[in-house]
Scaffold this active site. Structure first.
Site, short mmCIF file in Angstrom:
data_model
loop_
_atom_site.label_atom_id
_atom_site.label_comp_id
_atom_site.label_asym_id
_atom_site.label_seq_id
_atom_site.Cartn_x
_atom_site.Cartn_y
_atom_site.Cartn_z
N ASN A 110 -65.44 61.16 36.39
CA ASN A 110 -64.90 62.30 35.81
C ASN A 110 -65.69 63.35 35.19
O ASN A 110 -65.60 64.44 35.74
CB ASN A 110 -64.27 61.83 34.10
CG ASN A 110 -62.65 61.58 34.55
OD1 ASN A 110 -61.95 62.20 35.29
ND2 ASN A 110 -62.31 60.19 34.01
N THR A 132 -64.86 55.36 40.88
CA THR A 132 -65.21 54.91 39.40
C THR A 132 -64.35 53.29 39.26
O THR A 132 -63.24 53.19 39.74
CB THR A 132 -64.81 55.46 38.12
OG1 THR A 132 -64.59 54.90 37.00
CG2 THR A 132 -63.29 56.19 38.39
N ILE A 133 -64.92 52.42 38.61
CA ILE A 133 -64.29 51.02 38.55
C ILE A 133 -63.18 51.46 37.47
O ILE A 133 -62.53 50.45 37.27
CB ILE A 133 -65.38 49.87 38.01
CG1 ILE A 133 -66.02 50.12 36.78
CG2 ILE A 133 -66.61 49.65 39.08
CD1 ILE A 133 -66.52 49.28 35.96
N ASP A 134 -63.20 52.26 36.83
CA ASP A 134 -62.30 52.64 35.63
C ASP A 134 -61.01 53.30 36.03
O ASP A 134 -59.98 53.07 35.54
CB ASP A 134 -62.69 53.54 34.77
CG ASP A 134 -64.14 53.26 33.89
OD1 ASP A 134 -64.28 51.85 33.92
OD2 ASP A 134 -64.61 53.93 33.22
N ARG A 169 -60.61 25.82 23.77
CA ARG A 169 -61.18 26.86 22.95
C ARG A 169 -60.37 28.37 23.10
O ARG A 169 -59.56 28.44 24.11
CB ARG A 169 -62.41 27.53 23.52
CG ARG A 169 -63.56 26.28 22.74
CD ARG A 169 -65.03 26.57 23.27
NE ARG A 169 -65.98 25.71 22.55
CZ ARG A 169 -67.02 25.58 23.17
NH1 ARG A 169 -67.60 25.82 24.36
NH2 ARG A 169 -67.83 24.63 22.52
N GLU A 229 -63.46 47.01 26.72
CA GLU A 229 -64.77 47.56 25.75
C GLU A 229 -64.24 48.70 24.66
O GLU A 229 -64.85 48.71 23.57
CB GLU A 229 -65.84 47.61 26.49
CG GLU A 229 -65.84 48.76 27.32
CD GLU A 229 -67.33 49.32 28.09
OE1 GLU A 229 -68.17 48.84 27.74
OE2 GLU A 229 -67.07 50.03 29.26
N ARG A 273 -64.88 31.96 21.56
CA ARG A 273 -65.96 32.49 22.12
C ARG A 273 -65.94 33.84 22.89
O ARG A 273 -64.74 34.11 23.09
CB ARG A 273 -66.30 31.28 23.22
CG ARG A 273 -66.85 29.94 22.70
CD ARG A 273 -68.33 30.08 22.25
NE ARG A 273 -69.04 28.75 21.78
CZ ARG A 273 -68.68 28.14 20.57
NH1 ARG A 273 -67.83 28.61 19.67
NH2 ARG A 273 -69.03 26.73 20.44
N ARG A 282 -69.87 46.12 38.26
CA ARG A 282 -69.99 47.11 39.09
C ARG A 282 -71.08 46.63 40.43
O ARG A 282 -71.33 47.53 40.89
CB ARG A 282 -70.89 48.19 38.36
CG ARG A 282 -69.89 48.93 37.42
CD ARG A 282 -70.12 50.42 36.97
NE ARG A 282 -71.52 50.91 36.96
CZ ARG A 282 -72.38 51.24 36.03
NH1 ARG A 282 -71.52 51.60 34.97
NH2 ARG A 282 -73.53 51.67 36.37
O1 F6P Z 1 -67.60 54.61 34.16
C1 F6P Z 1 -67.78 53.36 34.53
C2 F6P Z 1 -68.42 52.37 33.57
O2 F6P Z 1 -68.65 51.28 33.99
C3 F6P Z 1 -67.50 52.11 32.44
O3 F6P Z 1 -66.65 51.12 32.40
C4 F6P Z 1 -68.52 51.66 31.23
O4 F6P Z 1 -68.04 52.02 29.99
C5 F6P Z 1 -69.77 52.53 31.58
O5 F6P Z 1 -69.72 52.78 32.79
C6 F6P Z 1 -70.92 51.99 31.27
O6 F6P Z 1 -71.99 52.64 31.56
P1 F6P Z 1 -73.46 52.46 31.77
O7 F6P Z 1 -73.78 51.91 33.13
O8 F6P Z 1 -74.45 53.85 31.70
O9 F6P Z 1 -74.03 51.77 30.65
#
Ligand code: F6P
Length: 305
Positions: A110, A132-134, A169, A229, A273, A282
């Site tokens: 993006n 992007t993995i997102d 767990r 996250e 846990r 990635r």
């Molecule tokens: O945009 C891809 C991504 O892996 C997100 O899922 C994650 O929040 C972010 O990048 C992590 O970024 P960095 O590698 O800069 O810590």
């Protein structure tokens, strides 16, 4: 014809595969191609760090993760800020003109697309390819990197099931995705998570705890939660940005999985846990789907050029 290429932002598994597809298709169209590879994303364009490349540089990288050009984060919000008299946008424009590029290809997410748009508004010829993995780039069905990351996150969940079951767990897997829950949702479904939490839907800790208690009461021996996250609770949505920051800092800026662990442990009698696969999602090589997708995206990029 002289074409610049750069890979920008967080990396993913199929960046090399995309560049290979693009360059191979370009050379099939015409032989008078010169490729300039900018190093470490937009930084290379700003500071004239590049290398002249040929078709052979792109051979045998279809299945290789990472990026042969390197990458970096250059936040869009800082692009127009002049720092120590250095105008980043002007510098990038200057490099483009100096090298007499006919086109610049940006492989990015993006933020990188926003910068690419800015450069296009300044008159540069730009082609962008969605990385992007997102999986959160507007106007795309699927971005490259997404499927490869799903496979890794799913494997993490698969592995958690066996150990969680042995110990009875509750295990939380914190999946990447700060603003977008696609990766958590897809891997959560594929990895048979009992609970999936994504940033787009604020969660209610009471409901989740009750759901888990009911499942355990009904005979389920272990529980797997797939949480993005970037999750936020319903309570937290009532806070201003500043208040949320204060609350999170009071908690010690622990990540989503650990926040949830603390909340659940107060409400449920059972061992909880947390596992954070982090950048492993990635890493490594692109999956078969991404190799095919990026070969096709590369060819499309060459057509656009
Ligand atoms: O945009 C891809 C991504 O892996 C997100 O899922 C994650 O929040 C972010 O990048 C992590 O970024 P960095 O590698 O800069 O810590």
């Amino acid at each position: 014809m002289r074409v610049g290429i750069l890979t920008s932002g967080g990396d993913c598994q199929a960046l090399n595969a995309t560049m290979r597809g693009l360059v191979k298709a370009l050379y099939q169209q015409r032989k008078d191609i010169e490729i300039i590879g900018f190093l470490k994303g937009y930084q290379g364009l700003m500071y004239e760090k590049y290398k002249k490349m040929s078709l052979s540089d792109f051979e045998d990288i279809l299945n290789v993760g990472g990026t042969i050009l390197g990458s970096s984060r250059c936040p869009f919000k800082k692009m127009r800020v002049i720092e120590d008299g250095f105008d980043k946008v002007e510098a990038m424009k200057k490099t483009y003109k100096k090298l007499k590029l006919d086109c610049l290809v940006v492989l990015g997410g993006n933020g990188s697309h926003k910068t690419a748009n800015l450069l296009s508004e300044k008159g540069l010829n730009i082609v962008t390819l969605p990385k992007t993995i997102d999986n959160d780039i507007n106007g795309t069905d699927v971005t490259f990197g997404f499927q490869s990351a799903i496979d890794i996150a799913t494997r993490t969940l698969d592995e958690l099931h066996t150990t969680a079951k042995s110990h009875g767990r509750i295990m939380i897997a914190e999946i990447m995705g700060n603003k977008a829950g696609w990766l958590t949702l897809y891997s959560g479904i594929a990895g048979k998570a009992d609970v999936i939490l994504i940033p787009e839907i604020p969660y209610n800790i009471e409901k989740i705890s009750q759901y888990i208690k009911d499942k355990l009461k009904n005979g389920r021996k272990h529980i797997i939660l797939a949480v993005a996250e970037g999750i936020i609770s319903q309570e937290e949505t009532k806070l201003s940005k500043k208040e949320l920051k204060q609350k999170r800092s009071k908690d010690g800026y622990i990540s989503a999985g650990y926040r949830l662990e603390a909340e659940l442990s107060e409400k449920i009698d059972g061992e909880v846990r947390v596992v954070v696969p982090g950048h492993i999602q990635r890493g490594g090589n692109p999956c078969a789907f991404d190799r095919v997708l990026t070969s096709r995206i590369g060819v499309k990029g060459a057509e656009l050029i």
